[in-house]
Design an enzyme around this catalytic site. Structure first.
Site, PDB file in Angstrom:
ATOM      1  N   VAL A   8      71.697 -44.779  34.842  1.00 29.08           N
ATOM      2  CA  VAL A   8      72.939 -45.507  35.089  1.00 29.08           C
ATOM      3  C   VAL A   8      73.471 -45.037  36.436  1.00 29.08           C
ATOM      4  O   VAL A   8      73.139 -43.947  36.908  1.00 29.08           O
ATOM      5  CB  VAL A   8      74.000 -45.287  33.975  1.00 29.08           C
ATOM      6  CG1 VAL A   8      73.556 -45.946  32.680  1.00 29.08           C
ATOM      7  CG2 VAL A   8      74.302 -43.821  33.765  1.00 29.08           C
ATOM      8  N   SER A   9      74.324 -45.850  37.054  1.00 27.88           N
ATOM      9  CA  SER A   9      74.825 -45.523  38.387  1.00 27.88           C
ATOM     10  C   SER A   9      76.070 -44.647  38.358  1.00 27.88           C
ATOM     11  O   SER A   9      76.305 -43.877  39.278  1.00 27.88           O
ATOM     12  CB  SER A   9      75.128 -46.805  39.162  1.00 27.88           C
ATOM     13  OG  SER A   9      73.944 -47.555  39.309  1.00 27.88           O
ATOM     14  N   THR A  10      76.893 -44.795  37.312  1.00 29.86           N
ATOM     15  CA  THR A  10      78.139 -44.020  37.253  1.00 29.86           C
ATOM     16  C   THR A  10      78.291 -43.381  35.885  1.00 29.86           C
ATOM     17  O   THR A  10      77.680 -43.812  34.899  1.00 29.86           O
ATOM     18  CB  THR A  10      79.369 -44.919  37.503  1.00 29.86           C
ATOM     19  OG1 THR A  10      79.490 -45.854  36.445  1.00 29.86           O
ATOM     20  CG2 THR A  10      79.266 -45.648  38.842  1.00 29.86           C
ATOM     21  N   GLN A  13      79.253 -45.582  32.818  1.00 29.13           N
ATOM     22  CA  GLN A  13      78.259 -46.409  32.134  1.00 29.13           C
ATOM     23  C   GLN A  13      77.529 -45.590  31.084  1.00 29.13           C
ATOM     24  O   GLN A  13      77.429 -44.369  31.181  1.00 29.13           O
ATOM     25  CB  GLN A  13      77.260 -46.972  33.153  1.00 29.13           C
ATOM     26  CG  GLN A  13      77.896 -47.866  34.188  1.00 29.13           C
ATOM     27  CD  GLN A  13      76.920 -48.233  35.299  1.00 29.13           C
ATOM     28  OE1 GLN A  13      76.131 -47.401  35.749  1.00 29.13           O
ATOM     29  NE2 GLN A  13      76.987 -49.475  35.753  1.00 29.13           N
TER      30      GLN A  13
END
Length: 184
Positions: A8-10, A13
């Protein structure tokens, strides 16, 4: 061995849906991380690449979890192929363990290569057209012809250095030297 990769990017999430899909696909080991897909520093992906052996299968829920750019994806997939590691993307139905999946993989690679060549050709055509219209590429000169004449006149005085002249025109000394050489 089936190895899964979830990203996930952040921190906001959740990897839960990816992990669930990878478990359902039979992954025995899942590498999880939180970082941008554009980042080159992905420790869990590096661990996965070091752990994977010939005959293993790397599985992701979606292609974009593995990488953002097509170039990076193709590079990873090529390294899998050369190491005899199979690859599966669940959402896109790419499965290099099957003949159709292998074909899909090659089609994606061919399209990427075609796209790179098209961009290169368009760039060359655009540059040639610009040259034909008298346009010259590159940066604009920082010193005008008048500035160069003034700089030459200033340098006739033995008490004035090139460094002082460059400061006067707010350019670096190498920039001044290039301008002087161009106008000779």
């Amino acid at each position: 061995m089936k190895l899964g990769y979830a990203r996930v990017s952040t921190d906001d999430q959740s990897k839960a849906s990816q992990v669930d899909a990878l478990i359902a696909a039979g992954c025995e080991r899942i590498f999880q991380e939180c970082c941008s897909g554009q980042s080159k520093d992905r420790p869990q992906l590096s661990l996965l690449l070091n752990a994977a052996r010939a005959g293993d299968v790397v599985i992701v829920q979606r292609l974009d979890r593995l990488g953002r750019s097509l170039k990076d994806l193709m590079s990873l997939l090529d390294s899998f192929k050369s190491a005899e590691i199979q690859f599966i993307s669940l959402t896109e139905n790419i499965d290099t363990t099957t003949a159709i999946g292998e074909l899909a993989f090659h089609m994606i690679g061919s399209i990427a290569q075609f796209e790179r060549k098209l961009i290169s050709e368009r760039t060359k055509i655009g540059l040639e057209a610009a040259r034909a219209r008298g346009r010259k590429g590159g940066r604009k000169n920082k010193l005008s012809k008048q500035d160069v004449k003034k700089a030459r006149a200033m340098l006739l005085d033995a008490r004035i250095t090139k460094t002082e002249v460059a400061k006067h025109f707010k350019v670096s000394r190498p920039t001044l030297n290039k301008a002087l050489a161009r106008s000779s």
